[in-house]
Design a protein around this motif. Structure first.
Motif, mmCIF file in Angstrom:
data_model
loop_
_atom_site.group_PDB
_atom_site.id
_atom_site.type_symbol
_atom_site.label_atom_id
_atom_site.label_comp_id
_atom_site.label_asym_id
_atom_site.label_seq_id
_atom_site.Cartn_x
_atom_site.Cartn_y
_atom_site.Cartn_z
ATOM 1 N N ARG A 148 0.871 -1.196 0.106
ATOM 2 C CA ARG A 148 -0.006 0.060 -0.173
ATOM 3 C C ARG A 148 1.041 1.213 -0.112
ATOM 4 N NH1 ARG A 148 -5.169 0.798 1.763
ATOM 5 N NH2 ARG A 148 -5.219 -1.259 2.639
ATOM 6 N N GLU A 149 0.533 2.131 -0.992
ATOM 7 C CA GLU A 149 1.136 3.499 -0.836
ATOM 8 C C GLU A 149 0.262 4.707 -0.359
ATOM 9 O OE1 GLU A 149 4.550 3.904 -2.054
ATOM 10 O OE2 GLU A 149 4.658 3.121 -4.189
ATOM 11 N N LEU A 150 0.960 5.321 0.603
ATOM 12 C CA LEU A 150 0.066 6.427 1.294
ATOM 13 C C LEU A 150 0.439 7.796 0.271
ATOM 14 C CD1 LEU A 150 0.202 5.860 5.050
ATOM 15 C CD2 LEU A 150 -1.770 5.138 3.264
ATOM 16 N N LYS A 174 22.032 4.644 7.738
ATOM 17 C CA LYS A 174 22.506 4.878 8.964
ATOM 18 C C LYS A 174 21.330 5.194 10.053
ATOM 19 C CE LYS A 174 26.943 6.906 7.164
ATOM 20 N NZ LYS A 174 26.438 6.673 5.836
ATOM 21 N N LYS A 175 20.328 6.057 9.537
ATOM 22 C CA LYS A 175 19.410 6.405 10.518
ATOM 23 C C LYS A 175 18.170 6.128 9.654
ATOM 24 C CE LYS A 175 18.942 9.933 13.787
ATOM 25 N NZ LYS A 175 17.270 9.733 13.949
ATOM 26 N N LEU A 176 17.427 4.882 10.125
ATOM 27 C CA LEU A 176 16.337 4.336 9.360
ATOM 28 C C LEU A 176 15.133 4.453 9.989
ATOM 29 C CD1 LEU A 176 15.158 2.169 7.353
ATOM 30 C CD2 LEU A 176 15.838 0.566 8.849
ATOM 31 N N LEU A 177 14.006 4.923 9.442
ATOM 32 C CA LEU A 177 12.522 5.121 9.749
ATOM 33 C C LEU A 177 11.845 3.977 9.214
ATOM 34 C CD1 LEU A 177 9.755 6.411 11.137
ATOM 35 C CD2 LEU A 177 9.862 8.068 9.262
ATOM 36 N N VAL A 178 11.182 3.194 9.857
ATOM 37 C CA VAL A 178 10.218 2.203 9.338
ATOM 38 C C VAL A 178 8.547 2.681 9.971
ATOM 39 C CG1 VAL A 178 9.445 -0.185 9.419
ATOM 40 C CG2 VAL A 178 11.973 0.272 9.971
ATOM 41 N N ILE A 179 7.982 2.845 8.832
ATOM 42 C CA ILE A 179 6.686 3.048 8.863
ATOM 43 C C ILE A 179 5.507 1.887 8.949
ATOM 44 C CG2 ILE A 179 4.562 4.843 8.406
ATOM 45 C CD1 ILE A 179 6.635 6.250 6.592
ATOM 46 N N GLY A 180 4.908 1.453 10.133
ATOM 47 C CA GLY A 180 4.204 0.143 10.215
ATOM 48 C C GLY A 180 4.822 -0.936 10.903
ATOM 49 N N MET A 236 1.758 8.832 13.911
ATOM 50 C CA MET A 236 1.693 8.940 12.409
ATOM 51 C C MET A 236 2.578 9.784 11.773
ATOM 52 S SD MET A 236 -2.288 9.804 11.213
ATOM 53 C CE MET A 236 -3.111 8.504 10.369
ATOM 54 N N VAL A 237 3.135 9.237 10.792
ATOM 55 C CA VAL A 237 4.100 10.126 9.655
ATOM 56 C C VAL A 237 3.019 10.998 8.890
ATOM 57 C CG1 VAL A 237 5.811 10.238 8.069
ATOM 58 C CG2 VAL A 237 5.749 8.374 9.794
ATOM 59 N N LYS A 238 2.910 12.157 8.970
ATOM 60 C CA LYS A 238 1.920 13.299 8.306
ATOM 61 C C LYS A 238 2.548 13.451 7.122
ATOM 62 C CE LYS A 238 -1.139 14.266 10.369
ATOM 63 N NZ LYS A 238 -2.389 13.623 10.404
ATOM 64 N N GLN A 239 4.059 13.749 6.880
ATOM 65 C CA GLN A 239 4.731 14.032 5.510
ATOM 66 C C GLN A 239 5.887 13.816 5.623
ATOM 67 O OE1 GLN A 239 3.919 18.562 5.765
ATOM 68 N NE2 GLN A 239 5.665 18.551 4.564
ATOM 69 N N LEU A 240 6.644 13.661 4.454
ATOM 70 C CA LEU A 240 8.172 13.365 4.406
ATOM 71 C C LEU A 240 8.691 14.606 3.471
ATOM 72 C CD1 LEU A 240 8.093 9.490 3.733
ATOM 73 C CD2 LEU A 240 8.742 10.658 5.729
ATOM 74 N N ASP A 241 9.569 15.255 3.809
ATOM 75 C CA ASP A 241 10.384 16.390 3.196
ATOM 76 C C ASP A 241 11.677 15.687 2.671
ATOM 77 O OD1 ASP A 241 8.161 17.852 4.061
ATOM 78 O OD2 ASP A 241 9.493 18.909 5.396
ATOM 79 N N ALA A 268 5.920 0.489 5.378
ATOM 80 C CA ALA A 268 5.223 -1.062 5.331
ATOM 81 C C ALA A 268 3.943 -0.727 6.113
ATOM 82 C CB ALA A 268 6.197 -1.985 6.162
ATOM 83 N N VAL A 269 3.134 -0.244 5.229
ATOM 84 C CA VAL A 269 1.848 0.140 5.972
ATOM 85 C C VAL A 269 0.572 -0.662 5.272
ATOM 86 C CG1 VAL A 269 2.420 2.509 6.597
ATOM 87 C CG2 VAL A 269 1.514 2.008 4.311
ATOM 88 N N GLY A 270 0.926 -1.882 5.123
ATOM 89 C CA GLY A 270 -0.319 -2.854 4.774
ATOM 90 C C GLY A 270 -0.158 -3.147 3.122
ATOM 91 N N ILE A 271 -1.035 -3.962 2.626
ATOM 92 C CA ILE A 271 -1.210 -4.088 1.146
ATOM 93 C C ILE A 271 -2.434 -3.720 0.586
ATOM 94 C CG2 ILE A 271 0.637 -5.870 1.873
ATOM 95 C CD1 ILE A 271 -1.742 -8.031 1.584
ATOM 96 N N VAL A 272 -2.712 -3.825 -0.625
ATOM 97 C CA VAL A 272 -3.730 -3.708 -1.519
ATOM 98 C C VAL A 272 -3.800 -5.273 -2.444
ATOM 99 C CG1 VAL A 272 -4.148 -1.316 -1.113
ATOM 100 C CG2 VAL A 272 -2.566 -2.114 -3.184
#
Length: 464
Positions: A148-150, A174-180, A236-241, A268-272
């Motif tokens: 799934r793409e937000l 080096k610095k990783l953010l995982v969403i989900g 919740m991640v609202k936006q990515l700059d 990694a916010v789910g699948i469609v």
């Protein structure tokens, strides 16, 4: 040109489709399978299998770094990310080759190309040589799902990755953010964190691994934090700059938005479900939130058309897809198989520590109106776990207080993905607490904790 006629056409050759095709062929039916990309689907090529190969490398790396704990010496321990990825791709390649061989051995016709269903009983395939027309009384849809793409959080393969990019990383984050923090998110977080990425996990629900039992989630979270991960729940991640070599994430927690900088983001916010472009709506197939609506036997309501696996909804697990494929093949061949029960399908997550479960969580059992008896047993009370140097974990069992039925089992710790099957078999055989108590478990094994957890539910645990 007359259409080539088969008894069964399977659209998609992932763990649902190829298994359905093989079982149908074993039952004497003339079968074709249509696949647009890779035999084995996402699972073998980009999912279950290559991720486990990478996680195994991380596990060995972790053990090498802790050699001293085992009376061993290993200095200058390092890793080669390209070699880790190469091994993972090699494992995937070996297995997809195996699928091709199995289909050939079972005389299944393989058509590589993009399928549409122009009319009932018809499949049109766009191949690199033109269009092939196929016909069959029975068609099984097994087209799977995708990430799934937000909006605003779409992957670009450079700064923001999907699971595919994470399996063939252009660099070490080096610095990783995982969403989900479902299975996919937490497995990648575990892999990269073990190899030294400074890892943050953001989960919108109130806990990581939200489908698991609350106690198991809490235990796993504690382990992840101890390993150096930052876990942000109800966030919740609202936006990515996106900038040059960096991403600024706007993360909202408790009504406040804070900015955090990362060099890599994995979404990694789910699948469609892959339901588009097949012509399903025109055939009268019902689609609900990107998934085909089916009955318990995977029938779509359109005569002769079935849907199995991820396209037919949760749980999104390869083993569910395979089992549904076998069930549908047997039904088409005139058999009377049992429907697949979602609550009897185990879920396994291969993070460190591993997590595995089957059936109802304690909360869900109470919600369903059961009076429950709950047993727990910690890894630290088990001789084999201590000998392995893996004393962190627990086994939890949930029983119906009235009948002794095993409603659910939940585990976190070393090797639990292999152990859960004992409870799965028990539930399939409609086991009660008495059956499990009277079963002799071999010593010394981790499986003894499964016995002790049952005993504990009835205040009979010996080693705790």
């Amino acid at each position: 040109m007359a259409a080539k006629t088969f008894d069964v056409i399977v659209v998609g050759a992932g763990p649902g489709g190829y298994v359905a095709a093989i079982r149908a062929a074993q039952l004497g039916l003339n079968v074709a399978v249509v696949e647009r990309e890779h035999l084995g689907g996402i699972c073998l090529n980009w999912g279950c299998i290559p991720t486990k190969a990478m996680l195994r490398s991380a596990e060995v790396f972790h053990l090498m770094n802790h050699a001293k704990d085992y009376g061993l010496g290993a200095t200058g321990v390092s890793y080669d990310l390209d070699a880790v990825v190469k091994r993972s791709r090699g494992v995937a390649k070996q297995l997809t080759g195996g699928v091709g061989h199995l289909l050939k051995k079972n005389k299944v016709t393989v058509v590589m190309g993009e399928a549409t269903l122009p009319a009932k009983g018809k499949v049109s395939v766009k191949t690199d040589k033109g269009t092939e027309e196929l016909a069959a009384k029975h068609i099984i849809l097994a087209t799977g799902a995708r990430a799934r793409e937000l909006p605003g959080l779409e992957a670009d393969g450079d700064l923001v990755w999907t699971y595919k990019h994470a399996l063939q990383p252009p660099r070490m984050p080096k610095k990783l953010l995982v969403i989900g923090s479902g299975a996919i998110g937490i497995e990648f977080a575990s892999f990269y964190n073990t190899l030294g990425s400074d890892t943050t996990v953001v989960e919108v629900m109130d806990r990581v691994l939200p489908v698991e039992d609350g106690e198991i989630s809490a235990f796993a979270k504690k382990a992840f934090v101890k390993q150096g991960m930052t876990i942000m729940e109800k966030a919740m991640v609202k936006q990515l700059d996106r900038g040059k070599g960096k991403v600024t994430a706007h993360i909202e927690t408790g009504g406040k938005v804070e900015k955090h900088e990362f060099d890599t983001v994995i979404s990694a916010v789910g699948i469609v479900g892959n339901v588009e472009g097949l012509g399903l709506e025109a055939l009268g197939v019902k689609i609900d939130r990107t998934h085909v609506v089916t009955d318990e036997y995977c029938r779509t309501g359109v005569d002769g058309l079935y849907a199995i696996g991820d396209i037919a909804g949760a749980p999104w697990l390869a083993h569910k897809a395979s089992h549904e494929g076998v069930m549908v093949a047997e039904m088409i061949a005139g058999g009377h198989p049992h429907p697949v029960k979602p609550e009897s399908i185990a879920g396994c997550t291969y993070c460190h520590p591993q997590v595995a479960s089957v059936g109802l969580t304690e909360a869900k059992a109470k919600e369903a109106g059961y009076e429950v008896k709950v047993g727990r047993f910690p890894f630290v009370g088990n001789g084999k776990a201590i000998a392995l140097g893996e004393p962190e974990g627990m086994v939890k069992t949930v029983f119906d207080a009235k009948t002794g039925e095993l409603l659910g089992a939940h585990m976190v710790g070393a090797q639990v993905t292999e152990m859960i099957q004992g409870y799965v078999v028990g539930r399939q055989l409609e086991t009660t607490e008495e059956d499990l108590m009277n079963t002799v478990f071999p010593h010394p094994t981790l499986s003894e904790m499964m016995h002790e957890s049952v005993l504990d539910a009835y205040d009979r645990a010996i080693h705790f």
